[in-house]
Design a protein around this motif. Structure first.
Motif, mmCIF file in Angstrom:
data_model
loop_
_atom_site.group_PDB
_atom_site.id
_atom_site.type_symbol
_atom_site.label_atom_id
_atom_site.label_comp_id
_atom_site.label_asym_id
_atom_site.label_seq_id
_atom_site.Cartn_x
_atom_site.Cartn_y
_atom_site.Cartn_z
ATOM 1 N N ALA A 133 132.837 4.861 61.545
ATOM 2 C CA ALA A 133 132.364 4.062 62.678
ATOM 3 C C ALA A 133 132.784 2.618 62.467
ATOM 4 O O ALA A 133 133.333 2.253 61.425
ATOM 5 C CB ALA A 133 130.849 4.177 62.809
ATOM 6 N N PHE A 134 132.530 1.785 63.491
ATOM 7 C CA PHE A 134 132.753 0.348 63.400
ATOM 8 C C PHE A 134 131.405 -0.357 63.264
ATOM 9 O O PHE A 134 130.387 0.111 63.778
ATOM 10 C CB PHE A 134 133.448 -0.192 64.652
ATOM 11 C CG PHE A 134 134.893 0.210 64.781
ATOM 12 C CD1 PHE A 134 135.750 0.184 63.693
ATOM 13 C CD2 PHE A 134 135.405 0.589 66.021
ATOM 14 C CE1 PHE A 134 137.083 0.538 63.825
ATOM 15 C CE2 PHE A 134 136.729 0.940 66.166
ATOM 16 C CZ PHE A 134 137.572 0.919 65.055
ATOM 17 N N PRO A 186 118.696 -4.553 64.316
ATOM 18 C CA PRO A 186 118.296 -5.968 64.251
ATOM 19 C C PRO A 186 118.016 -6.452 62.832
ATOM 20 O O PRO A 186 118.317 -7.600 62.501
ATOM 21 C CB PRO A 186 117.031 -6.010 65.111
ATOM 22 C CG PRO A 186 117.106 -4.806 65.981
ATOM 23 C CD PRO A 186 117.807 -3.770 65.181
ATOM 24 N N ASP A 187 117.433 -5.583 62.001
ATOM 25 C CA ASP A 187 117.100 -6.001 60.635
ATOM 26 C C ASP A 187 118.341 -6.374 59.839
ATOM 27 O O ASP A 187 118.294 -7.252 58.961
ATOM 28 C CB ASP A 187 116.340 -4.881 59.914
ATOM 29 C CG ASP A 187 114.947 -4.660 60.496
ATOM 30 O OD1 ASP A 187 114.472 -5.563 61.222
ATOM 31 O OD2 ASP A 187 114.350 -3.602 60.247
ATOM 32 N N ASN A 188 119.446 -5.694 60.136
ATOM 33 C CA ASN A 188 120.718 -5.983 59.464
ATOM 34 C C ASN A 188 121.598 -6.920 60.280
ATOM 35 O O ASN A 188 122.708 -7.255 59.857
ATOM 36 C CB ASN A 188 121.491 -4.688 59.178
ATOM 37 C CG ASN A 188 120.726 -3.744 58.268
ATOM 38 O OD1 ASN A 188 119.984 -4.188 57.399
ATOM 39 N ND2 ASN A 188 120.894 -2.443 58.480
ATOM 40 N N ASN A 189 121.115 -7.279 61.486
ATOM 41 C CA ASN A 189 121.882 -8.132 62.396
ATOM 42 C C ASN A 189 123.239 -7.516 62.738
ATOM 43 O O ASN A 189 124.251 -8.201 62.828
ATOM 44 C CB ASN A 189 122.093 -9.527 61.796
ATOM 45 C CG ASN A 189 122.342 -10.569 62.870
ATOM 46 O OD1 ASN A 189 121.625 -10.620 63.866
ATOM 47 N ND2 ASN A 189 123.371 -11.387 62.693
ATOM 48 N N THR A 190 123.270 -6.197 62.917
ATOM 49 C CA THR A 190 124.535 -5.499 63.172
ATOM 50 C C THR A 190 124.423 -4.551 64.359
ATOM 51 O O THR A 190 123.325 -4.147 64.765
ATOM 52 C CB THR A 190 124.987 -4.682 61.941
ATOM 53 O OG1 THR A 190 123.952 -3.753 61.597
ATOM 54 C CG2 THR A 190 125.285 -5.575 60.752
ATOM 55 N N VAL A 191 125.588 -4.232 64.887
ATOM 56 C CA VAL A 191 125.734 -3.227 65.943
ATOM 57 C C VAL A 191 126.738 -2.197 65.436
ATOM 58 O O VAL A 191 127.809 -2.561 64.947
ATOM 59 C CB VAL A 191 126.238 -3.859 67.255
ATOM 60 C CG1 VAL A 191 126.387 -2.801 68.345
ATOM 61 C CG2 VAL A 191 125.306 -4.966 67.724
ATOM 62 N N ILE A 192 126.388 -0.934 65.537
ATOM 63 C CA ILE A 192 127.272 0.147 65.105
ATOM 64 C C ILE A 192 127.947 0.740 66.333
ATOM 65 O O ILE A 192 127.277 1.103 67.314
ATOM 66 C CB ILE A 192 126.501 1.245 64.351
ATOM 67 C CG1 ILE A 192 125.683 0.644 63.207
ATOM 68 C CG2 ILE A 192 127.468 2.303 63.823
ATOM 69 C CD1 ILE A 192 126.500 -0.054 62.153
ATOM 70 N N CYS A 237 132.759 1.351 58.706
ATOM 71 C CA CYS A 237 131.581 1.776 57.973
ATOM 72 C C CYS A 237 131.393 3.273 58.195
ATOM 73 O O CYS A 237 132.165 3.911 58.927
ATOM 74 C CB CYS A 237 130.341 1.003 58.431
ATOM 75 S SG CYS A 237 129.814 1.399 60.120
ATOM 76 N N LEU A 238 130.397 3.829 57.581
ATOM 77 C CA LEU A 238 130.002 5.216 57.825
ATOM 78 C C LEU A 238 128.667 5.215 58.543
ATOM 79 O O LEU A 238 127.751 4.468 58.200
ATOM 80 C CB LEU A 238 129.892 5.990 56.510
ATOM 81 C CG LEU A 238 131.195 6.375 55.812
ATOM 82 C CD1 LEU A 238 130.908 7.076 54.492
ATOM 83 C CD2 LEU A 238 132.063 7.270 56.708
#
Length: 253
Positions: free
Chosen positions: A111-112, A58-64, A104-105
């Protein structure tokens, strides 16, 4: 084709859209924690990748997300203008999409990465649940027939209804059983709710012999491009039928 259908789902199921950021994060984390597989559709059924959520940040607003072992497929995902995702959580269907997926890594492995979706669709079992319609005073759908089937508009009694479509009884075999055929401008008057007008597509056909030895045909029909307000009316009618059934059961108890 599947990608187009999923786009239509995301559009048609607007009334079941989740917009709360906190709720979206909780749902995605649950999907990841339960190791629920996710279908990632790039170009429909011709290009489907199975993935899973590795972490929600959430802090980065991303999903890995996990990536494929197929390098070429990964490149197609990265180059896509839109990627659609479909999974289930506790038998509830979850749909969301992303305009951009990046590489990304994650813990040293490829990973995505995608932005946290602003909205997602959560379809609970009740939205798919088929309710039988009244037998004594049946709800009817008026279906305009093409010239080759005799023309005119003919009423057909409903056997059941869901937010995805209806089952109808065609005891005179007027409609034929052509799977995939569309009938436009079909009108259903839902008691105490209102009328809906939509295109119906025949999805399945079942010939039955009744106790009186007469034959009947049950056709499963899917709503095609049903407007959102009318979809909401269907849901209200299903809820009404549920309440009436529950009241009857309570009275019997």
């Amino acid at each position: 084709m599947q990608s187009l259908r999923l786009e239509a789902d995301l559009e048609n199921w607007h009334d079941f859209e989740v917009e709360s950021r906190r709720e979206i994060i909780a749902l995605l984390r649950s999907i990841g924690e339960k190791n629920q597989l996710i279908r990632m559709l790039v170009q429909g059924e011709s290009d489907v990748c199975v993935t899973s959520i590795l972490e929600v940040q959430p802090d980065n607003n991303t999903v890995i997300l996990d990536c494929s072992i197929d390098r070429e497929q990964n490149q197609r995902v990265l180059g896509a203008t839109a990627v659609h995702f479909e999974t289930t959580l506790d038998k509830i269907r979850i749909l969301f999409s992303s305009d951009k997926v990046e590489k990304c890594l994650y813990r040293g492995n490829p990973a995505f990465r995608m932005a946290l979706p602003a909205t997602l669709i959560r379809l609970q079992r009740r939205e798919y649940y088929r309710m039988n319609t009244p037998v004594s005073n049946p709800v009817r759908v008026a279906i305009p027939l093409p010239a080759e089937l005799g023309g005119g508009s003919h009423p057909f009694p409903l056997a059941d209804i869901s937010c995805g479509g209806i089952a109808i009884l065609d005891n005179k075999l007027l409609l034929g059983d052509t799977i995939g055929r569309n009938y436009a401008d079909c009108r259903i008057d839902l008691p105490d709710v209102g009328a809906i007008v939509t295109t119906l597509q025949i999805r399945n056909s079942l010939d039955m012999t009744l106790l009186n030895n007469k034959s009947n045909r049950r056709l499963g029909c899917q709503f095609i491009d049903i407007p959102r307000p009318m979809l909401a009316q269907v849901q209200r009618y299903i809820t009404k039928l549920e309440r009436e059934r529950n009241a009857r059961l309570a009275g019997l108890g």
